[in-house]
Design a protein around this motif. Structure first.
Motif, PDB file in Angstrom:
ATOM      1  N   GLU A  52      13.082  -7.301  48.586  1.00 30.37           N
ATOM      2  CA  GLU A  52      13.871  -7.854  47.474  1.00 30.37           C
ATOM      3  C   GLU A  52      12.970  -8.208  46.289  1.00 30.37           C
ATOM      4  OE1 GLU A  52      16.691 -11.728  46.564  1.00 30.37           O
ATOM      5  OE2 GLU A  52      16.420 -11.040  48.629  1.00 30.37           O
ATOM      6  N   ILE A  53      11.776  -8.734  46.592  1.00 29.84           N
ATOM      7  CA  ILE A  53      10.840  -9.070  45.520  1.00 29.84           C
ATOM      8  C   ILE A  53      10.456  -7.819  44.752  1.00 29.84           C
ATOM      9  CG2 ILE A  53       8.499  -9.897  45.047  1.00 29.84           C
ATOM     10  CD1 ILE A  53       8.806 -11.822  47.355  1.00 29.84           C
ATOM     11  N   GLY A  54      10.194  -6.738  45.477  1.00 28.56           N
ATOM     12  CA  GLY A  54       9.829  -5.484  44.824  1.00 28.56           C
ATOM     13  C   GLY A  54      10.933  -4.937  43.945  1.00 28.56           C
ATOM     14  N   VAL A  55      12.167  -5.023  44.418  1.00 27.98           N
ATOM     15  CA  VAL A  55      13.316  -4.562  43.615  1.00 27.98           C
ATOM     16  C   VAL A  55      13.378  -5.333  42.300  1.00 27.98           C
ATOM     17  CG1 VAL A  55      15.829  -4.444  43.526  1.00 27.98           C
ATOM     18  CG2 VAL A  55      14.648  -3.814  45.619  1.00 27.98           C
ATOM     19  N   ASN A  56      13.270  -6.646  42.399  1.00 24.50           N
ATOM     20  CA  ASN A  56      13.355  -7.480  41.199  1.00 24.50           C
ATOM     21  C   ASN A  56      12.189  -7.223  40.243  1.00 24.50           C
ATOM     22  OD1 ASN A  56      15.753  -8.776  41.941  1.00 24.50           O
ATOM     23  ND2 ASN A  56      14.678 -10.311  43.134  1.00 24.50           N
ATOM     24  N   GLN A  57      10.988  -7.060  40.801  1.00 28.60           N
ATOM     25  CA  GLN A  57       9.808  -6.836  39.957  1.00 28.60           C
ATOM     26  C   GLN A  57       9.922  -5.532  39.184  1.00 28.60           C
ATOM     27  OE1 GLN A  57       6.257  -7.143  42.348  1.00 28.60           O
ATOM     28  NE2 GLN A  57       5.964  -9.281  41.802  1.00 28.60           N
ATOM     29  N   HIS A  98       0.464  -4.631  38.940  1.00 30.13           N
ATOM     30  CA  HIS A  98       1.471  -5.602  39.376  1.00 30.13           C
ATOM     31  C   HIS A  98       2.419  -5.004  40.423  1.00 30.13           C
ATOM     32  CE1 HIS A  98       0.199  -7.686  35.684  1.00 30.13           C
ATOM     33  NE2 HIS A  98       0.666  -8.771  36.258  1.00 30.13           N
ATOM     34  N   LEU A  99       2.811  -3.756  40.219  1.00 28.03           N
ATOM     35  CA  LEU A  99       3.782  -3.152  41.129  1.00 28.03           C
ATOM     36  C   LEU A  99       3.141  -2.642  42.408  1.00 28.03           C
ATOM     37  CD1 LEU A  99       6.065  -1.203  38.607  1.00 28.03           C
ATOM     38  CD2 LEU A  99       6.482  -3.415  39.685  1.00 28.03           C
ATOM     39  N   LEU A 151      19.009   0.862  40.768  1.00 27.75           N
ATOM     40  CA  LEU A 151      17.718   1.511  40.555  1.00 27.75           C
ATOM     41  C   LEU A 151      17.038   1.795  41.892  1.00 27.75           C
ATOM     42  CD1 LEU A 151      15.373   2.470  38.795  1.00 27.75           C
ATOM     43  CD2 LEU A 151      14.630   0.087  38.603  1.00 27.75           C
ATOM     44  N   ALA A 152      17.081   0.817  42.816  1.00 28.48           N
ATOM     45  CA  ALA A 152      16.481   1.024  44.134  1.00 28.48           C
ATOM     46  C   ALA A 152      17.171   2.174  44.878  1.00 28.48           C
ATOM     47  CB  ALA A 152      16.552  -0.265  44.945  1.00 28.48           C
ATOM     48  N   SER A 153      18.495   2.226  44.778  1.00 25.99           N
ATOM     49  CA  SER A 153      19.242   3.307  45.422  1.00 25.99           C
ATOM     50  C   SER A 153      18.905   4.660  44.797  1.00 25.99           C
ATOM     51  CB  SER A 153      20.745   3.038  45.319  1.00 25.99           C
ATOM     52  OG  SER A 153      21.092   1.844  45.994  1.00 25.99           O
ATOM     53  N   LEU A 154      18.719   4.666  43.482  1.00 33.35           N
ATOM     54  CA  LEU A 154      18.341   5.894  42.787  1.00 33.35           C
ATOM     55  C   LEU A 154      17.010   6.431  43.314  1.00 33.35           C
ATOM     56  CD1 LEU A 154      18.612   7.930  40.349  1.00 33.35           C
ATOM     57  CD2 LEU A 154      17.291   6.272  39.042  1.00 33.35           C
ATOM     58  N   LEU A 155      16.042   5.540  43.499  1.00 32.54           N
ATOM     59  CA  LEU A 155      14.741   5.963  44.019  1.00 32.54           C
ATOM     60  C   LEU A 155      14.869   6.529  45.425  1.00 32.54           C
ATOM     61  CD1 LEU A 155      12.422   3.106  42.725  1.00 32.54           C
ATOM     62  CD2 LEU A 155      12.168   5.538  42.219  1.00 32.54           C
ATOM     63  N   PHE A 156      15.620   5.844  46.282  1.00 38.06           N
ATOM     64  CA  PHE A 156      15.728   6.296  47.667  1.00 38.06           C
ATOM     65  C   PHE A 156      16.541   7.577  47.796  1.00 38.06           C
ATOM     66  CE2 PHE A 156      13.656   2.625  49.220  1.00 38.06           C
ATOM     67  CZ  PHE A 156      13.284   2.927  50.523  1.00 38.06           C
ATOM     68  N   ALA A 157      17.343   7.873  46.785  1.00 37.58           N
ATOM     69  CA  ALA A 157      18.064   9.144  46.797  1.00 37.58           C
ATOM     70  C   ALA A 157      17.106  10.324  46.662  1.00 37.58           C
ATOM     71  CB  ALA A 157      19.097   9.171  45.671  1.00 37.58           C
ATOM     72  N   GLU A 158      15.860  10.043  46.254  1.00 35.76           N
ATOM     73  CA  GLU A 158      14.860  11.102  46.076  1.00 35.76           C
ATOM     74  C   GLU A 158      14.017  11.324  47.330  1.00 35.76           C
ATOM     75  OE1 GLU A 158      14.786  12.851  43.246  1.00 35.76           O
ATOM     76  OE2 GLU A 158      16.464  11.607  42.572  1.00 35.76           O
ATOM     77  N   ARG A 192      18.655  -4.962  49.442  1.00 31.39           N
ATOM     78  CA  ARG A 192      19.826  -5.308  48.649  1.00 31.39           C
ATOM     79  C   ARG A 192      19.709  -6.758  48.252  1.00 31.39           C
ATOM     80  NH1 ARG A 192      21.859  -0.873  46.923  1.00 31.39           N
ATOM     81  NH2 ARG A 192      23.760  -2.034  46.437  1.00 31.39           N
ATOM     82  N   ARG A 193      19.813  -7.035  46.973  1.00 33.64           N
ATOM     83  CA  ARG A 193      19.635  -8.405  46.502  1.00 33.64           C
ATOM     84  C   ARG A 193      20.937  -9.055  46.095  1.00 33.64           C
ATOM     85  NH1 ARG A 193      19.125  -9.130  40.756  1.00 33.64           N
ATOM     86  NH2 ARG A 193      20.356  -7.434  39.963  1.00 33.64           N
TER      87      ARG A 193
END
Length: 449
Positions: A52-57, A98-99, A151-158, A192-193
């Motif tokens: 969750e922290i990564g998604v927010n960052q 940072h990421l 955005l997280a879902s978009l990345l995992f779709a790849e 999921r946040r």
């Protein structure tokens, strides 16, 4: 069209030639390096969004950095200005720190050997490619009106595209370096946040909500008020009950205090040390009749004194050498980051990855990383016993990477652990002519406290 096809279009031959001219490297090698970096950055961000922290960052960086796709619309023209190109590189390297913390140097080294370019060129390309990739993601966020979860879902779709597109020669390096084992195997998913987002208005804490649900609201007024004397009598009765409750509570506290003093309890090292037990121990030692204290471990006392209490509420029994060294340092915010601690107990069989001792030390390191959630480290390996086709530098890296994998198996996020191999520790550029001893050891450097 997937993201990788999109970036193939962005990094067209004109753009690649412009980048090659800037870093002074052959265009074909730059093309290979950029491809590898796109896979690495997207794979790394995919791994980052499993928390969750990564998604927010990631979402925050895209929003605050104004990555909206404007750069990639006219990238060739933007790269004609060397000063602007340098700004894009600096911006990207700052974001990647940072990421994907503590991984910039290791990614640069991987791309340098993969594409056959200088390490400095690889680091510059990492910064530039990161900025361009974030603009590509920002454009998707803007066009599709995505939130952080989207955005997280978009990345995992790849994920499938990543597996099918990455060259076979590069995939093992990418998986090992960035820690994509669970993503490639399909075991990881985006965090999921939505369920944990802060509400728009204050609500009671869970404990208070539970208490409220399990009992009716407390009222100090009578349930039914009648006119005249009945009303006055009811109020007097309620007042009397309150006085009795206060007196009863005071008597209860007095009795418990006397019982505690009579028992003369002593807090020893047999149980977990918490703030409550520390307070109890202080009260006991201040009694008029002292009790014979139980023997205390010197090492445990030192660790407790350094941090104020035992780490994570763990028993203050004698700890390993690494914990004794690192705990006072990590517990003191005034000490600067960057200190290096040798893992002296860790050793390997000559020329192999078989660890002969030090497994307990690796376990200690995992515990320290869990105890200090902001701690980020760099594992530094040295080797002088390689044989056959394996070089000392490769052997030193494989050993520290093996320790990194063990830490990850213990539940530590890969982004908190960097692993580098330095071979024998003797630089090839050393022209002093003074013989220097070769090294065989593992060190841990504190990158972030």
């Amino acid at each position: 069209m997937n993201l990788f096809n999109t970036f193939d279009t962005v990094f067209n031959p004109d753009v690649v030639s412009r980048i090659a001219l800037y870093v002074d490297e052959p265009a074909d090698k730059i093309n290979k390096a950029v491809d590898g970096l796109v896979y690495t950055i997207i794979g790394g961000l995919m791994k980052r969004t499993t928390t969750e922290i990564g998604v927010n960052q990631l979402f925050s960086h895209i929003q605050k950095g104004r990555y909206d796709g404007s750069l990639i619309e006219n990238l060739d023209q933007s790269l004609r200005d060397p000063a602007h190109t340098n700004t894009l590189i600096t911006q990207g390297n700052d974001v990647i720190s940072h990421l994907l913390p503590a991984m910039k140097s290791s990614i640069g080294s991987m791309i340098s050997s993969y594409a056959g370019i200088r390490n400095s060129s690889a680091i510059s390309l990492l910064g530039l490619t990161t900025t361009i990739v974030l603009h590509g993601l920002g454009k998707q966020v803007k066009d599709r009106k995505l939130d952080a979860d989207g955005l997280a879902s978009l990345l995992f779709a790849e994920r499938d595209a990543l597996i099918n597109t990455v060259p076979d020669e590069f995939m093992p390096r990418l998986v090992e370096k960035v820690g994509l084992q669970q993503i490639v195997s399909g075991l990881a998913a985006p965090a999921r946040r939505s369920a944990t987002e802060a509400p728009t208005r204050p609500v009671a804490s869970p404990s208070r909500q539970t208490a409220t649900a399990s009992r009716p609201p407390i009222s100090y007024e009578p349930a039914e008020e009648e006119a005249g004397n009945n009303s006055s009598l009811a109020k007097l009765a309620v007042g009397g009950l309150l006085v009795l409750a206060v007196l009863g509570g005071g008597y209860y506290i007095y009795q418990n205090t006397q019982n505690y003093a009579g028992d003369e309890q002593i807090v020893t090292d047999a149980g977990p040390v918490t703030s409550d037990t520390i307070q109890a121990d202080t009260v006991t030692r201040s009694l008029a009749v002292p009790a014979e204290p139980a023997p205390r471990s010197t090492s445990a006392t030192a660790a407790t004194t350094a941090t104020g209490l035992a780490v994570g509420g763990a028993p203050t029994t004698p700890t390993g050498n690494l914990t004794q060294q690192m705990t006072p340092y990590l517990g003191n915010a005034a000490l600067p980051k960057g200190r290096i601690f040798p893992l002296t107990e860790v050793s390997f069989s000559p020329g192999s990855l078989s660890m002969t001792s030090g497994q307990a030390t690796v376990g200690e390191l995992a515990t320290l990383l869990k105890t200090y959630p902001s701690l980020q480290i760099q594992l530094i390996g040295y080797a002088n016993d390689a044989s056959g086709a394996l070089t000392n530098k490769s052997l030193s890296f494989k050993r520290v990477n093996q320790i990194k994998q063990q830490l990850m198996s213990s539940g530590i996020d890969f982004v908190r652990i960097d692993a580098i191999g330095r071979g024998t520790g003797v630089s090839k550029r050393d022209t002093s002519g003074i013989p220097k001893p070769t090294l065989k050891k593992i060190d841990v450097k504190v990158v972030v406290k």
